[in-house]
Design an enzyme around this catalytic site. Structure first.
Site, PDB file in Angstrom:
ATOM      1  N   GLU A 287      49.725  13.275  73.418  1.00 53.37           N
ATOM      2  CA  GLU A 287      50.991  12.841  74.029  1.00 53.37           C
ATOM      3  C   GLU A 287      50.896  12.780  75.544  1.00 53.37           C
ATOM      4  OE1 GLU A 287      54.801  13.855  71.153  1.00 53.37           O
ATOM      5  OE2 GLU A 287      54.520  15.054  72.937  1.00 53.37           O
ATOM      6  N   HIS A 308      30.784  18.553  55.704  1.00 51.14           N
ATOM      7  CA  HIS A 308      30.522  17.976  54.386  1.00 51.14           C
ATOM      8  C   HIS A 308      31.451  16.793  54.113  1.00 51.14           C
ATOM      9  CE1 HIS A 308      27.854  21.345  53.168  1.00 51.14           C
ATOM     10  NE2 HIS A 308      28.515  21.924  54.158  1.00 51.14           N
ATOM     11  N   LYS A 422      61.423   5.751  66.459  1.00 48.21           N
ATOM     12  CA  LYS A 422      62.783   6.271  66.255  1.00 48.21           C
ATOM     13  C   LYS A 422      63.802   5.135  66.288  1.00 48.21           C
ATOM     14  CE  LYS A 422      61.959  10.754  68.445  1.00 48.21           C
ATOM     15  NZ  LYS A 422      62.277  11.571  69.612  1.00 48.21           N
TER      16      LYS A 422
HETATM   17  O1  PA5 Z   1      56.209  17.281  73.453  1.00 44.06           O
HETATM   18  C1  PA5 Z   1      57.286  16.774  73.171  1.00 44.06           C
HETATM   19  O2  PA5 Z   1      58.143  16.590  74.014  1.00 44.06           O
HETATM   20  C2  PA5 Z   1      57.629  16.384  71.743  1.00 44.06           C
HETATM   21  O3  PA5 Z   1      56.582  16.507  70.876  1.00 44.06           O
HETATM   22  C3  PA5 Z   1      58.759  17.253  71.241  1.00 44.06           C
HETATM   23  O4  PA5 Z   1      58.339  18.592  71.305  1.00 44.06           O
HETATM   24  C4  PA5 Z   1      59.170  16.909  69.822  1.00 44.06           C
HETATM   25  O5  PA5 Z   1      59.444  15.563  69.717  1.00 44.06           O
HETATM   26  C5  PA5 Z   1      60.396  17.714  69.424  1.00 44.06           C
HETATM   27  O6  PA5 Z   1      61.430  17.479  70.302  1.00 44.06           O
HETATM   28  P1  PA5 Z   1      62.701  18.415  70.371  1.00 44.06           P
HETATM   29  O7  PA5 Z   1      62.251  19.767  70.761  1.00 44.06           O
HETATM   30  O8  PA5 Z   1      63.567  17.788  71.414  1.00 44.06           O
HETATM   31  O9  PA5 Z   1      63.345  18.417  69.019  1.00 44.06           O
END
Ligand code: PA5
Length: 434
Positions: A287, A308, A422
């Site tokens: 990310e 494996h 989303k």
């Molecule tokens: O790193 C990030 O920002 C995302 O992976 C969030 O942690 C994830 O989408 C969950 O979001 P939230 O904590 O707002 O529910």
């Protein structure tokens, strides 16, 4: 040995020119990060988080954990992405491999996870397991509006209220969310749940050392003060002007490899307890770096298991990969291969050897084979699997990620691409406003 050591020798010779050329870039990146002068600098709360976390917060988290431990045999952590992977990684690394096959013990609830998928069977089977059981919920969402945990929480809250009664349920639910915004904050205030705040300036994937990770880790019975102490030590040792900065070296080496054509990094472990550490690491790097058409693709494997299955690809597939191995120097127990008079399996040549010695030779043999096969190899040796070391390892990867993202030329602290699915899903589901 130091509790965490990095060895880049078997990677350096693949990209020595690029590594040397990247020195100034790496310096610039760490300066930008520490001075807070780069893109995404409103999300740098994690940089000094270990040293700036007050002892009172850790005491309060431990007190909440003790309350949940006292009253629950199961505690369900509801969250996804950064709101779940850190706790899952640490709890898996520190748990007995077979913990879920044992019944819960008094004051030692089983920590379960929900809201990290939208599996209907997963949800139904969890409800079935919790039927008639003493359970609690830690619901975690920074935005407070994420669909997966919201669905899971609605279902589990209803079940808990039916089983324990609405009033009692309030004391068995803890919400971790933004200080002011989001549906979860509104709901928690209205219902009167105990809450913890996810700091505004700490993004989800950098939040394991906030209550997001610390509360579920404490509930599982682990020492969060030792975890933080390990992180504080790493925070100090990865600060400029330290020349022996393993976070900077790791970031510089992986960028040098990327610039020399190695586009995929495989994080390998030789201990099944580190499986979820690999999952946490994948999110952190994926990310943070995968944007603007750039980024090293983070993959993870469990060795020797995956030798494996994926071993063939790694040995002889497209030569665009490099490997980073996490090796645990000292297992907590000692077991040896027994001798057998008949020796029908031909294993007596191993009799008397520790299982870990076999594992370590597999590790060395794998490194030699992969390096010979054109796969540069970095090695991170951690002394043992304990809270202190894991705290250090978490901070090491976070700091290196910030440096690495800036070296790559991206904003490591946003995740604009996550919204695309989303929007489509909400349109398809006819969510109001889409
Ligand atoms: O790193 C990030 O920002 C995302 O992976 C969030 O942690 C994830 O989408 C969950 O979001 P939230 O904590 O707002 O529910």
């Amino acid at each position: 040995m130091k509790s965490i050591e990095l060895n880049i020798e078997k990677a350096l010779f693949f990209a020595e020119k690029e590594f040397n050329a990247a020195k100034d870039d790496a310096r610039q990146a760490i300066t930008t990060l520490e001075e807070g002068s780069g893109a995404g600098n409103d999300f740098l709360g994690w940089v000094k988080l270990p040293s700036e976390t007050p002892a009172e917060l850790l005491d309060r988290i431990n007190a909440t954990a003790a309350r949940l431990q006292e009253n629950c045999d199961y505690v369900v952590c509801v969250g996804i992405g950064g709101s779940y992977l850190g706790a899952k990684a640490v709890n898996t690394a520190l748990a007995d491999n077979f913990e879920y096959y044992y019944a819960p013990e008094p004051k030692r609830p089983k920590v379960l996870y929900a809201g990290q998928n939208i599996g209907e069977e997963y949800t139904a089977e969890l409800e079935k397991l919790l039927t008639g059981k003493r359970f609690g919920i830690i619901v975690i969402s920074k935005s407070g509006t994420t669909t997966e945990p919201a669905i899971a929480f609605r279902i589990l809250k209803e079940q808990l209220e039916k089983q324990a009664g609405k009033e009692a349920a309030k004391d068995l639910i803890v919400a971790i969310t933004d200080e002011k915004k989001g549906a979860l904050r509104t709901l928690a205030t209205q219902e009167g749940y105990e809450t913890y705040v996810i700091p505004d300036n700490v993004g989800g994937r950098f939040s394991v050392l906030t209550p997001v990770g610390l509360l579920p880790i404490a509930v599982a019975g682990h020492d969060i003060k030792k975890l933080m102490a390990g992180a504080v030590e790493m925070e100090k040792s990865t600060l400029r002007p330290n020349e022996d900065n393993i976070a900077e070296t790791y970031a510089r080496m992986r960028n040098a490899l990327y610039r020399s054509g190695k586009k995929i990094e495989i994080l390998a472990n030789f201990d099944p307890k580190l499986h979820y550490f690999g999952e946490w690491w994948k999110q952190l790097y994926g990310e943070s770096e995968g944007k603007e058409g750039k980024g090293i693709y983070p993959a993870a494997v469990d060795f020797t298991t995956d030798l494996h299955s994926m071993g063939q690809w790694i040995q002889e597939g497209e030569r665009t990969i490099f490997e980073t191995v996490i090796s645990v120097a000292k297992p907590a127990v000692e077991r040896r291969v027994p001798s057998d008079e008949a020796n029908l399996d031909g294993l007596n040549y191993l009799a008397g050897k520790r299982i870990d010695e076999v594992n370590k030779m597999a590790e060395l043999g794998t490194q030699m084979a992969h390096v010979d096969g054109g796969v540069p190899n970095m090695r991170i040796v951690i002394e043992s699997l304990d809270e202190h070391t894991l705290g250090g390892l978490i901070y090491f990867f976070e700091k290196a990620c910030g440096i690495s993202g800036y070296m790559l030329g991206v904003n490591p602290f946003n995740q604009p691409g996550v919204e695309a699915y989303k929007k489509n899903m909400f349109t398809l589901l006819k969510k109001p406003g889409y």
